[in-house]
Design a protein around this motif. Sequence first.
Motif, short mmCIF file in Angstrom:
data_model
loop_
_atom_site.label_atom_id
_atom_site.label_comp_id
_atom_site.label_asym_id
_atom_site.label_seq_id
_atom_site.Cartn_x
_atom_site.Cartn_y
_atom_site.Cartn_z
N GLN A 169 0.74 -1.34 0.23
CA GLN A 169 0.05 -0.06 0.03
C GLN A 169 0.78 1.10 -0.24
N LEU A 170 2.12 1.31 0.68
CA LEU A 170 3.04 2.38 1.03
C LEU A 170 3.49 2.47 -0.58
N ARG A 171 3.69 1.44 -1.25
CA ARG A 171 4.60 1.50 -2.42
C ARG A 171 3.70 1.94 -3.68
N SER A 172 2.42 1.63 -3.58
CA SER A 172 1.31 2.09 -4.63
C SER A 172 0.98 3.57 -4.36
N ALA A 173 1.26 3.92 -3.22
CA ALA A 173 0.90 5.46 -2.87
C ALA A 173 2.08 6.31 -3.13
N GLY A 174 3.17 5.60 -3.63
CA GLY A 174 4.24 6.18 -4.17
C GLY A 174 5.29 6.65 -2.84
N LEU A 175 5.30 6.27 -1.75
CA LEU A 175 5.76 6.55 -0.39
C LEU A 175 7.11 5.45 -0.47
N VAL A 176 7.27 4.40 -0.79
CA VAL A 176 8.20 3.53 -0.66
C VAL A 176 8.72 2.80 -2.06
N ASP A 177 9.71 2.64 -2.08
CA ASP A 177 10.40 1.97 -3.36
C ASP A 177 11.00 0.64 -2.79
N SER A 178 11.07 -0.41 -3.76
CA SER A 178 11.73 -1.65 -3.46
C SER A 178 12.91 -1.97 -4.58
N ARG A 179 13.67 -2.85 -3.96
CA ARG A 179 14.46 -3.51 -4.87
C ARG A 179 15.05 -5.09 -4.66
N ARG A 180 15.07 -5.58 -5.61
CA ARG A 180 15.66 -7.08 -5.16
C ARG A 180 16.97 -7.24 -4.98
N ASP A 181 17.49 -7.86 -4.13
CA ASP A 181 18.76 -8.38 -3.61
C ASP A 181 18.99 -9.67 -3.42
N GLY A 182 19.27 -10.49 -4.48
CA GLY A 182 18.92 -12.06 -4.49
C GLY A 182 17.83 -12.40 -4.05
N LYS A 183 17.67 -13.06 -2.89
CA LYS A 183 16.31 -13.65 -2.39
C LYS A 183 15.65 -12.58 -1.48
N LEU A 184 16.05 -11.33 -1.34
CA LEU A 184 15.84 -10.51 -0.58
C LEU A 184 14.90 -9.37 -1.37
N VAL A 185 14.09 -8.90 -0.92
CA VAL A 185 13.49 -7.40 -1.13
C VAL A 185 13.65 -6.43 -0.28
N MET A 186 14.24 -5.45 -0.65
CA MET A 186 14.85 -4.50 0.32
C MET A 186 13.94 -3.05 0.04
N TYR A 187 13.42 -2.46 1.04
CA TYR A 187 12.52 -1.37 1.02
C TYR A 187 13.00 -0.15 1.66
N ARG A 188 12.86 0.85 0.68
CA ARG A 188 13.23 2.26 1.40
C ARG A 188 12.25 3.29 0.98
N LEU A 189 12.14 4.34 1.93
CA LEU A 189 11.17 5.42 1.72
C LEU A 189 11.76 6.05 0.20
N SER A 190 10.59 6.25 -0.40
CA SER A 190 10.72 7.27 -1.95
C SER A 190 11.32 8.70 -1.24
N ALA A 191 11.77 9.40 -2.42
CA ALA A 191 11.93 10.63 -2.08
C ALA A 191 10.75 11.39 -1.40
N HIS A 192 9.51 11.25 -2.18
CA HIS A 192 8.06 11.78 -1.60
C HIS A 192 7.98 11.08 -0.32
N GLY A 193 8.16 10.01 -0.03
CA GLY A 193 7.85 9.27 1.44
C GLY A 193 8.79 9.95 2.47
N ARG A 194 9.89 10.28 2.17
CA ARG A 194 11.06 10.82 3.07
C ARG A 194 10.53 12.29 3.47
N THR A 195 10.33 12.94 2.50
CA THR A 195 9.92 14.34 2.59
C THR A 195 8.49 14.22 3.44
N ALA A 196 7.46 13.73 2.94
CA ALA A 196 6.19 13.43 3.91
C ALA A 196 6.59 13.18 5.32
N LEU A 197 7.18 12.40 5.60
CA LEU A 197 7.54 11.71 7.04
C LEU A 197 8.44 12.81 7.58
#
Length: 117
Positions: free
Chosen positions: A79-107
Amino acid sequence: MGDERCELLCIDFDHAEALRAALPGPEVIARDAERLRALGDPTRLRVARALLAGDELCVCDLAWIVGSSQGLVSHHLRQLRSAGLVDSRRDGKLVMYRLSAHGRTALNVLVGEADPV
Protein backbone atom coordinates in the motif's frame (compact mmCIF):
# COMPACT_ATOMS: atom_id res chain seq x y z
CA MET A 1 -23.58 32.31 13.76
CA GLY A 2 -20.60 30.03 14.44
CA ASP A 3 -17.06 31.24 14.95
CA GLU A 4 -15.96 29.56 11.69
CA ARG A 5 -17.77 31.95 9.36
CA CYS A 6 -17.45 35.64 8.57
CA GLU A 7 -20.48 37.68 9.49
CA LEU A 8 -20.31 39.58 6.20
CA LEU A 9 -19.07 38.84 2.69
CA CYS A 10 -15.73 40.59 2.14
CA ILE A 11 -13.63 38.91 -0.57
CA ASP A 12 -10.21 40.34 -1.41
CA PHE A 13 -10.77 39.17 -4.99
CA ASP A 14 -7.28 39.73 -6.44
CA HIS A 15 -5.56 37.96 -3.56
CA ALA A 16 -8.12 35.15 -3.34
CA GLU A 17 -8.08 34.55 -7.12
CA ALA A 18 -4.27 34.44 -7.23
CA LEU A 19 -4.24 31.84 -4.47
CA ARG A 20 -7.00 29.81 -6.14
CA ALA A 21 -5.10 29.82 -9.44
CA ALA A 22 -1.92 28.68 -7.67
CA LEU A 23 -3.54 25.60 -6.12
CA PRO A 24 -2.63 22.26 -7.72
CA GLY A 25 -5.18 20.59 -9.97
CA PRO A 26 -7.62 17.93 -8.77
CA GLU A 27 -5.38 15.03 -9.86
CA VAL A 28 -2.44 16.34 -7.79
CA ILE A 29 -4.69 16.92 -4.79
CA ALA A 30 -6.10 13.37 -5.15
CA ARG A 31 -2.57 11.90 -5.29
CA ASP A 32 -1.50 13.88 -2.22
CA ALA A 33 -4.63 12.79 -0.34
CA GLU A 34 -3.87 9.15 -1.21
CA ARG A 35 -0.34 9.53 0.15
CA LEU A 36 -1.63 11.06 3.36
CA ARG A 37 -4.27 8.31 3.69
CA ALA A 38 -1.50 5.72 3.31
CA LEU A 39 0.28 7.21 6.32
CA GLY A 40 -3.01 7.41 8.26
CA ASP A 41 -2.89 3.76 9.34
CA PRO A 42 -0.88 3.19 12.56
CA THR A 43 0.90 0.09 11.24
CA ARG A 44 1.86 1.75 7.95
CA LEU A 45 3.05 4.82 9.81
CA ARG A 46 5.13 2.60 12.10
CA VAL A 47 6.63 0.81 9.07
CA ALA A 48 7.38 4.14 7.39
CA ARG A 49 9.02 5.52 10.53
CA ALA A 50 11.14 2.38 10.79
CA LEU A 51 12.27 2.95 7.19
CA LEU A 52 13.00 6.59 7.99
CA ALA A 53 15.26 5.50 10.85
CA GLY A 54 16.73 2.41 9.17
CA ASP A 55 17.07 3.70 5.60
CA GLU A 56 16.72 0.34 3.82
CA LEU A 57 15.26 -2.80 5.36
CA CYS A 58 13.88 -6.17 4.27
CA VAL A 59 10.42 -7.42 5.26
CA CYS A 60 11.90 -9.78 7.87
CA ASP A 61 13.66 -6.92 9.67
CA LEU A 62 10.65 -4.63 9.37
CA ALA A 63 8.32 -7.29 10.79
CA TRP A 64 10.63 -7.75 13.78
CA ILE A 65 11.02 -4.00 14.32
CA VAL A 66 7.30 -3.16 14.20
CA GLY A 67 6.17 -6.33 15.98
CA SER A 68 3.87 -7.61 13.22
CA SER A 69 3.82 -10.64 10.94
CA GLN A 70 5.72 -10.60 7.65
CA GLY A 71 2.44 -11.02 5.78
CA LEU A 72 0.90 -7.97 7.44
CA VAL A 73 4.03 -5.88 6.89
CA SER A 74 4.17 -6.97 3.23
CA HIS A 75 0.53 -5.93 2.81
CA HIS A 76 1.25 -2.48 4.26
CA LEU A 77 4.42 -2.11 2.18
CA ARG A 78 2.38 -2.78 -0.98
CA GLN A 79 0.00 0.00 0.00
CA LEU A 80 2.85 2.40 0.78
CA ARG A 81 4.49 1.51 -2.54
CA SER A 82 1.27 2.03 -4.51
CA ALA A 83 0.94 5.47 -2.86
CA GLY A 84 4.45 6.33 -4.07
CA LEU A 85 5.93 6.51 -0.57
CA VAL A 86 8.13 3.39 -0.68
CA ASP A 87 10.48 1.94 -3.28
CA SER A 88 11.76 -1.63 -3.40
CA ARG A 89 14.61 -3.53 -5.02
CA ARG A 90 15.50 -7.19 -5.18
CA ASP A 91 18.82 -8.22 -3.64
CA GLY A 92 19.21 -11.92 -4.38
CA LYS A 93 16.39 -13.62 -2.49
CA LEU A 94 15.63 -10.53 -0.41
CA VAL A 95 13.42 -7.59 -1.29
CA MET A 96 14.75 -4.39 0.23
CA TYR A 97 12.48 -1.44 0.96
CA ARG A 98 13.25 2.23 1.47
CA LEU A 99 11.26 5.43 1.55
CA SER A 100 10.94 7.18 -1.79
CA ALA A 101 11.90 10.85 -2.02
CA HIS A 102 8.22 11.74 -1.57
CA GLY A 103 7.89 9.35 1.36
CA ARG A 104 10.97 10.73 3.10
CA THR A 105 9.82 14.33 2.64
CA ALA A 106 6.27 13.57 3.84
CA LEU A 107 7.53 11.71 6.89
CA ASN A 108 10.08 14.36 7.78
CA VAL A 109 7.36 17.00 7.67
CA LEU A 110 4.93 14.78 9.58
CA VAL A 111 7.35 14.05 12.42
CA GLY A 112 8.53 17.64 12.56
CA GLU A 113 11.99 17.19 11.12
CA ALA A 114 11.63 18.86 7.74
CA ASP A 115 14.71 18.01 5.74
CA PRO A 116 14.48 18.47 1.96
CA VAL A 117 15.52 15.45 -0.07
